[in-house]
Design a protein around this motif. Structure first.
Motif, mmCIF file in Angstrom:
data_model
loop_
_atom_site.group_PDB
_atom_site.id
_atom_site.type_symbol
_atom_site.label_atom_id
_atom_site.label_comp_id
_atom_site.label_asym_id
_atom_site.label_seq_id
_atom_site.Cartn_x
_atom_site.Cartn_y
_atom_site.Cartn_z
ATOM 1 N N PRO A 15 0.834 -1.196 0.000
ATOM 2 C CA PRO A 15 0.000 0.000 0.000
ATOM 3 C C PRO A 15 0.868 1.245 0.000
ATOM 4 C CG PRO A 15 0.060 -0.951 2.182
ATOM 5 C CD PRO A 15 0.763 -1.918 1.282
ATOM 6 N N LYS A 16 0.319 2.338 -0.453
ATOM 7 C CA LYS A 16 1.068 3.586 -0.506
ATOM 8 C C LYS A 16 1.351 4.082 0.904
ATOM 9 C CE LYS A 16 0.900 8.218 -2.543
ATOM 10 N NZ LYS A 16 0.079 9.162 -3.357
ATOM 11 N N PRO A 30 2.441 10.194 8.830
ATOM 12 C CA PRO A 30 2.337 9.167 9.879
ATOM 13 C C PRO A 30 2.134 9.803 11.243
ATOM 14 C CG PRO A 30 4.620 9.468 9.223
ATOM 15 C CD PRO A 30 3.792 10.256 8.250
ATOM 16 N N VAL A 31 1.389 9.118 12.077
ATOM 17 C CA VAL A 31 1.141 9.614 13.427
ATOM 18 C C VAL A 31 1.532 8.553 14.435
ATOM 19 C CG1 VAL A 31 -0.728 11.130 12.714
ATOM 20 C CG2 VAL A 31 -1.245 8.779 13.333
ATOM 21 N N TYR A 73 5.800 2.977 8.646
ATOM 22 C CA TYR A 73 5.220 2.129 7.591
ATOM 23 C C TYR A 73 4.922 0.738 8.129
ATOM 24 C CZ TYR A 73 4.423 0.232 2.931
ATOM 25 O OH TYR A 73 3.851 -0.345 1.826
ATOM 26 N N CYS A 74 5.761 0.253 9.015
ATOM 27 C CA CYS A 74 5.511 -1.049 9.643
ATOM 28 C C CYS A 74 4.183 -1.028 10.387
ATOM 29 C CB CYS A 74 6.653 -1.413 10.595
ATOM 30 S SG CYS A 74 6.392 -2.937 11.545
ATOM 31 N N GLY A 133 13.253 -2.006 4.165
ATOM 32 C CA GLY A 133 13.169 -2.681 2.870
ATOM 33 C C GLY A 133 11.759 -2.623 2.314
ATOM 34 N N LEU A 134 10.755 -2.778 3.190
ATOM 35 C CA LEU A 134 9.356 -2.688 2.770
ATOM 36 C C LEU A 134 9.017 -1.278 2.309
ATOM 37 C CD1 LEU A 134 7.695 -4.808 5.601
ATOM 38 C CD2 LEU A 134 7.675 -5.373 3.160
ATOM 39 N N LEU A 135 9.463 -0.283 3.067
ATOM 40 C CA LEU A 135 9.157 1.107 2.735
ATOM 41 C C LEU A 135 9.766 1.508 1.401
ATOM 42 C CD1 LEU A 135 8.021 3.887 3.484
ATOM 43 C CD2 LEU A 135 10.152 4.338 4.710
#
Length: 234
Positions: free
Chosen positions: A99-100, A105-106, A117-118, A164-166
């Motif tokens: 997903p984007k 982020p909060v 992102y995690c 890596g995911l981000l």
């Protein structure tokens, strides 16, 4: 008589327990070897990592498969068990269907985009950042970039590093591209034969539309109205 029966029953219980433990341990060792072999076959480096929290060695360990891009000095880590899983894991879905990232982020992860992102993916940070990290077993007293990693752990216990995911969600490959290295995704690839053209797209059932991606970039799903109903189905 009762004493003999009790001794016999106890001996039987011990024997059964020993057999179960031996079988379970042997199965775990065999699976670990299979995960390691698959990791190296895909071009990764397998190592056992242990967690450190605030400099203290913690219990537990995890077999990780690390993929390097030596030219750019980047890497990406994933649990070898998730990489070698026969069925899709949440880590694989997060990587192959990202997903984007939320631009705002909060929460506690605001200062670290990878951590944020995690959390967005529904994962949990495991010994990450100032709290701790995972390090190759036997190298606990000399941690550095080459032998440490963070882990974003999902509900099914599959895990990989959040950075890596981000980066992959933004179209940037760290280490190596894992898209087709997951065993589960390879099992879903169409078989190529001498009579088939590998460049041709897979045949799509005209009665069913392709999967729809959710508004928030969720995993593919089928809507009820997408499925054609025939007379045989009624």
């Amino acid at each position: 008589m009762r004493r003999r029966m009790l001794i016999s029953a106890t001996a039987t219980a011990i024997a059964v327990t020993t057999t179960l433990l031996t079988t379970t341990t042997a199965g775990a060792v065999e699976q670990s070897k299979a995960d390691k072999d698959y990791c190296t076959k895909q071009g990764g480096m397998y190592d056992t990592f242990v967690p450190l929290a605030e400099g203290q060695e913690m219990g537990g360990s995890e077999g990780l498969c690390v993929f390097w891009d030596t030219a750019h000095k980047t890497k990406i880590s994933v649990t070898a068990e998730a990489l070698n899983a026969d069925k899709p894991t949440l880590a694989e879905l997060a990587y192959n269907h990202p997903p984007k990232p939320n631009p705002r982020p909060v929460g506690v992860a605001m200062g670290n985009p990878g951590d944020a992102y995690c959390y967005q993916l529904g994962g949990t940070l495991n010994f990450n950042g100032p709290v701790g990290y995972w390090v190759i077993k036997g190298q606990e007293h000399s941690p550095k970039f080459e032998n440490t990693t963070d882990l974003c752990v999902f509900a099914d216990m599959s895990a990989m590093d959040s950075w890596g995911l981000l980066y992959h969600a933004g179209g940037v490959v760290r280490g190596q591209d894992l898209t087709h290295k997951w065993r589960a995704s390879r099992r879903c690839e169409p078989e190529v034969t001498e009579d088939s053209d590998a460049t041709e797209p897979p045949v799509v059932d005209p009665g069913v539309e392709p999967p729809v991606i959710g508004p928030g970039g969720e995993m593919p799903y089928y809507r009820d109205e997408d499925v054609a109903v025939t007379e045989d189905d009624e």
